[in-house]
Design a protein around this motif. Sequence first.
Motif, PDB file in Angstrom:
ATOM      1  N   CYS A  97      41.445  51.003  44.696  1.00 37.32           N
ATOM      2  CA  CYS A  97      41.884  49.607  44.595  1.00 37.32           C
ATOM      3  C   CYS A  97      43.279  49.537  45.187  1.00 37.32           C
ATOM      4  CB  CYS A  97      41.880  49.157  43.138  1.00 37.32           C
ATOM      5  SG  CYS A  97      42.628  47.544  42.871  1.00 37.32           S
ATOM      6  N   PHE A  98      43.412  48.768  46.239  1.00 38.43           N
ATOM      7  CA  PHE A  98      44.682  48.678  46.959  1.00 38.43           C
ATOM      8  C   PHE A  98      45.513  47.495  46.478  1.00 38.43           C
ATOM      9  CE2 PHE A  98      41.529  50.732  49.646  1.00 38.43           C
ATOM     10  CZ  PHE A  98      42.202  51.854  50.093  1.00 38.43           C
ATOM     11  N   CYS A  99      45.003  46.736  45.522  1.00 35.86           N
ATOM     12  CA  CYS A  99      45.690  45.520  45.085  1.00 35.86           C
ATOM     13  C   CYS A  99      47.027  45.829  44.417  1.00 35.86           C
ATOM     14  CB  CYS A  99      44.829  44.760  44.078  1.00 35.86           C
ATOM     15  SG  CYS A  99      43.243  44.254  44.730  1.00 35.86           S
ATOM     16  N   TYR A 123      40.190  42.641  35.964  1.00 39.41           N
ATOM     17  CA  TYR A 123      40.314  42.791  37.407  1.00 39.41           C
ATOM     18  C   TYR A 123      39.102  42.115  38.061  1.00 39.41           C
ATOM     19  CZ  TYR A 123      40.399  44.881  41.992  1.00 39.41           C
ATOM     20  OH  TYR A 123      40.403  45.054  43.340  1.00 39.41           O
ATOM     21  N   CYS A 127      38.330  44.905  45.398  1.00 34.77           N
ATOM     22  CA  CYS A 127      38.206  46.162  46.152  1.00 34.77           C
ATOM     23  C   CYS A 127      36.862  46.864  45.944  1.00 34.77           C
ATOM     24  CB  CYS A 127      39.345  47.098  45.806  1.00 34.77           C
ATOM     25  SG  CYS A 127      40.946  46.459  46.339  1.00 34.77           S
TER      26      CYS A 127
HETATM   27 ZN    ZN Z   1      41.880  45.926  44.357  1.00 27.26          ZN
END
Ligand code: ZN
Length: 277
Positions: A97-99, A123, A127
């Motif tokens: 998860c790049f958030c 969440y 992603c």
């Molecule tokens: Zn993410």
Amino acid sequence: MTITRFAPSPTGELHLGHAHSALFAFAAAKAAGGRFLLRIEDIDRTRCRPEFTQGIFTDLGWLGLDWERPVRVQSEHFDEYRAALDRLEGMGLLYPCFCTRKDIAREVEGAGHAPHGPDGPLYPGHCRHLSVAERRERREAGQAFALRLDVAAAAARVGPLAWHDRAQGEQTAQPELFGDVVLARKDIPASYHLAVTVDDALQGVTLVTRGQDLFEATHVHRLLQALLGLPVPGYLHHRLLTDPSGRRYAKRDRSLTLRALREAGRTPDEVRSLAGF
Ligand code: ZN
Ligand code: GLU
């Protein structure tokens, strides 16, 4: 053989709420002729400090507790948490998860009616839907990421689960309450849920005692146990100690740290009694 543990995080000084929790675990072990362990949960290197770990030993010793040595210190075992992550990754149940926090806040807002869990909004799963190519691209570009558990896929893999709380009875596990939990953070290669589950199993803990505030977390731990093939301990979530005005003890209550009480001349007996023992 009953084995209990007290597992504080050294992010501050212990207060009366911690004393209640520690004495509760200790009493449960002693009542059963069992063993009591202490574990230092210091995976968050940004918030934990060695002087607080030292303070925990001093405070608990002063209260009259004793525990087995060596004490397990989580920051010395990142390789074991990594091995558990690798197994989950091998099952295809983790995704990067790049958030950022901001991204997530924006997504939650955009969703209008994002479902909430015990720790706040869930969440939204952005992603989870990234393609393999996108994931690779962003990883190769050096973007930081957390690893999340695909909870729906994980729950489907192991089927319905239950666990037992000795005071509150049989529970149907609801790991989806927290959404796709983070199992490794960008800056910390493990999470509370992962480390606590792996450690309770590795240390042979048979009865997990802890505050009612962590009751829901047990749903997630039960799922991780099933995925990793770990034994399922018994559980006993205890009430949260409150001050005379009914508020939970917290780090802000400087005057009620065990150290402050000791320095003000209170005896261990008096403090045990303030802590409900
Ligand atoms: Zn993410
Ligand atoms: N380390 C956690 C805390 O300080 C408690 C872990 C547990 O008892 O499961 O709140």
